[in-house]
Enzyme design. Sequence first.
Site, short mmCIF file in Angstrom:
data_model
loop_
_atom_site.label_atom_id
_atom_site.label_comp_id
_atom_site.label_asym_id
_atom_site.label_seq_id
_atom_site.Cartn_x
_atom_site.Cartn_y
_atom_site.Cartn_z
N GLU A 101 0.91 -1.23 -0.02
CA GLU A 101 0.07 0.10 0.02
C GLU A 101 0.84 1.25 0.07
OE1 GLU A 101 -0.76 -2.83 1.80
OE2 GLU A 101 -2.80 -3.18 1.13
N HIS B 108 -11.36 -5.13 8.53
CA HIS B 108 -11.99 -4.68 6.85
C HIS B 108 -13.34 -3.91 6.92
CE1 HIS B 108 -8.84 -7.69 5.94
NE2 HIS B 108 -9.34 -7.61 4.61
#
Length: 819
Positions: free
Chosen positions: A528, A595
């Site tokens: 990321e 999540h």
Amino acid sequence: MPKSIFLEPKSLLAEDSIHFTDIAINAYNKSIEEELSIFTHQDLLAIWQDMAAIREFEIILNEIKTKRTYKGIMYEHMGPAHLSIGQEASAVGMAFLLTPDDHIYGSHRSHGEILAKGFSAIRKTEDKELLNIMQSYMDGIILKPLEKGHTGTLKELAAKFLIFGAYSEIFARETGFNRGLGGSMHVFFTPFGIYPNNAIVGGSGSIAPGAALFKRVNRKPGIIVANIGDASFGCGPVWEGITFASMDQYRNLWNKDLGGGLPIIFNCMNNHYGMGGQPLGETMGCRFIARIGAAVNPDQMSAERVNGYNPLALIDAFRRKIAAIAEGKGPVLLDTITYRISGHSPSDASSYRSKEEIEQWQEVDSLMAFRNRMLKEKVFSESELDGARSEIESMVLQMFKLAIDLEVAPRISTDSDLIERVMFSEKKLERCDNRQPELLQDWSQNPRVRQIKKKIRTSMLDGKPVPKMKTFNIRDAIFEALIHRFNIDPTMVAFGEENRDWGGAFAVYRGLTEALPYHRLFNTPISEAGIVGAAVGYALDGGRAVAELMYADFMGRAGDEIFNQLSKWQAMSAGQLNMPVVLRISVGAKYGAQHSQDWTALANHIPGLKVVYPVTPYDAKGMMNTALVGTDPVVFFESQKIYDYGEMFVESGVPESYYEIPLSEPSIKKIGTDITIMTFGPALYSALTAAQMLESEHGTSAELIDIRSACPLNHKPLVESVKKTGKVLLVCEAVERGCIMQSIAANLTQLAFDWLDAPPVVLGSRNWITPGAELESMFFPQPEWLLDIIHERILPLKDYIPLTNQTNGEFSRRLRLGV
Ligand SMILES: Cc1ncc(C[n+]2csc(CCOP(=O)(O)OP(=O)(O)O)c2C)c(N)n1
Ligand SMILES: [Mg+2]
């Protein structure tokens, strides 16, 4: 079409071993005859003068910082000074061969690199072009004070410009390269190929690969050099940058004519220290930074260790590495041995090293060693070398004097709106380059485009809900905006995890794989920081990037890249640089604590980012269109819960044609008179249900406003609505504490106090972890919670029995417990 890299069990399970090649250490061993056949006398004198200029530049800073005086000149420098006294040869060796098309990115300790690169660029630029650069850069504000009385050559004037612009920047003057908005650790000047220097250790490690990507994708000349310290190799983003830069696909899957591996040198300025910690023998285990290359790819990143105390050895290494890059063998890793005699900063007492160690390095000091060799080999006489040195030193001193003179080099005035003006560039840029965009097929042939053509662009047709498969949804809306811009801007690229064959983590990109060549849409490693860093570097070097993070929960992995890089370079460049990046971030649901978090507030807290969260197809298309034609970084949140939703609010449906929605305007989704409900994100749909219940069951008319954009946000329509209803509930799905709605509520208390019948109330998710899918209704605001909280805290509803405890007492109890 899958890329089909066939995985054959037979070969993958066969016995074998991995072979490494030897890694050279300080292998440079050229005789003076060989050197004189490579370098002219002029070259060697330039190398000498560049090193001497850098030394003097930093000695002045050191003296001023520690003693507030130098040669009788008094000055107090408030900011930092991370000096590199001792490292001059490595800076000059690094920059000597680079052209203005080669871009360097660096660290907090970059004064030497900036000056060396600047001198090198000046030598390689035609006088006319140099003059043009100096005259046009910020309307000639840096040049003007230098022109008066200058009698030398134009190149000498440009050298003054370089020193004066750098000193001025360090002392936060208007005549600084970035008007003082960057400061000592971030001096840069892009016309000479000097790109941002980063005060975040290793920051350039994840950004510079994006700049190299820009060169490759857009077939631009030049290479990228990431000058980063030895201790920065302990930083995850550096490793992610290296991983991003060394993907096999550049050589295996991308068009051969693009040139293969990324054109980047990770140049480790290896001074063997962090601040006081020692990567060698203490904080790391690799012993040789050059060894890291062996783990990266079969070319071992062409890594070697070079003697950075000899500028000629480093120039030789750069010559060979630039050639390797031209053969498509990037990225390259250089382990450049150097040493800083100066402390980490002037307050450093060098408690972590012995006097003897510093003395031994002083004995091999690169300036002295170079001088001795030139004299011994009779290349120059003493007077030639000393004359050249004192000439450059006096110029540096003269520029220092000018830069501290407030008459010549003023600061921006305290009532200047400069910083406000450069936080966002607010431009519209149809394309970042004028070429024809590269596409693999005509859009009319694209299966996704054809499928979308058949879809119904509203959620209801003839009073009946449109079946899911036939509904033009939020995914389709974003896709349409993307293909519009892909068609126009040849530099536009999209990348992220599972972006290509998978179709983007949540299928927004489905169909693009057929239409775009690899270099415009590709999968990245699970990095990321590498993804966002690359998007930043890509934009800094001149392109438009769309990066995707699969889940908002992963923003932490790209924290520095979002919060310190994406957000800041426009303002830190005083508006010289743009950041046309759209960072798409999907907000999850049903996937539990790691999540399913809405982290919009984290992005919103950081100045310099635009933060939007459209939740209808109409808004998603219009706002993505605006984001993609702008020049500012937009963090574009998308909710996984509602990707399939059709347009419920715009009766005429989502237009097929292009349109833009300003990124600052809230949208009134339903008009009402008794209470305003404001939402951000998919809470709009719970609020819609609640508004319908209020109306049908309680005769209460609710106005429904979707904020859509957290920053910037025009509060006027919000205030207007509150003036009408006198009551406001603000709802979102982020945890209540510190959510975006809290600051809007506070703002409305200020802006609409006189019209409020009750304090604005915020309803977010519980201040908990997000529990599993089956328990989510305990966590996210449910429609009945809205009624309960309205009843308890804003507007008592007749004969109403609340289902949940939303009283102030309960609110207060939870606050005390932090839950
Ligand atoms: C992410 C981050 N962590 C810590 C620091 C504080 N810091 C500034 S310089 C430095 C040491 C850096 O060492 P190295 O990367 O080898 O570069 P050098 O200073 O030796 O040039 C540290 C720990 C920082 N600026 N950024
Ligand atoms: Mg170091």
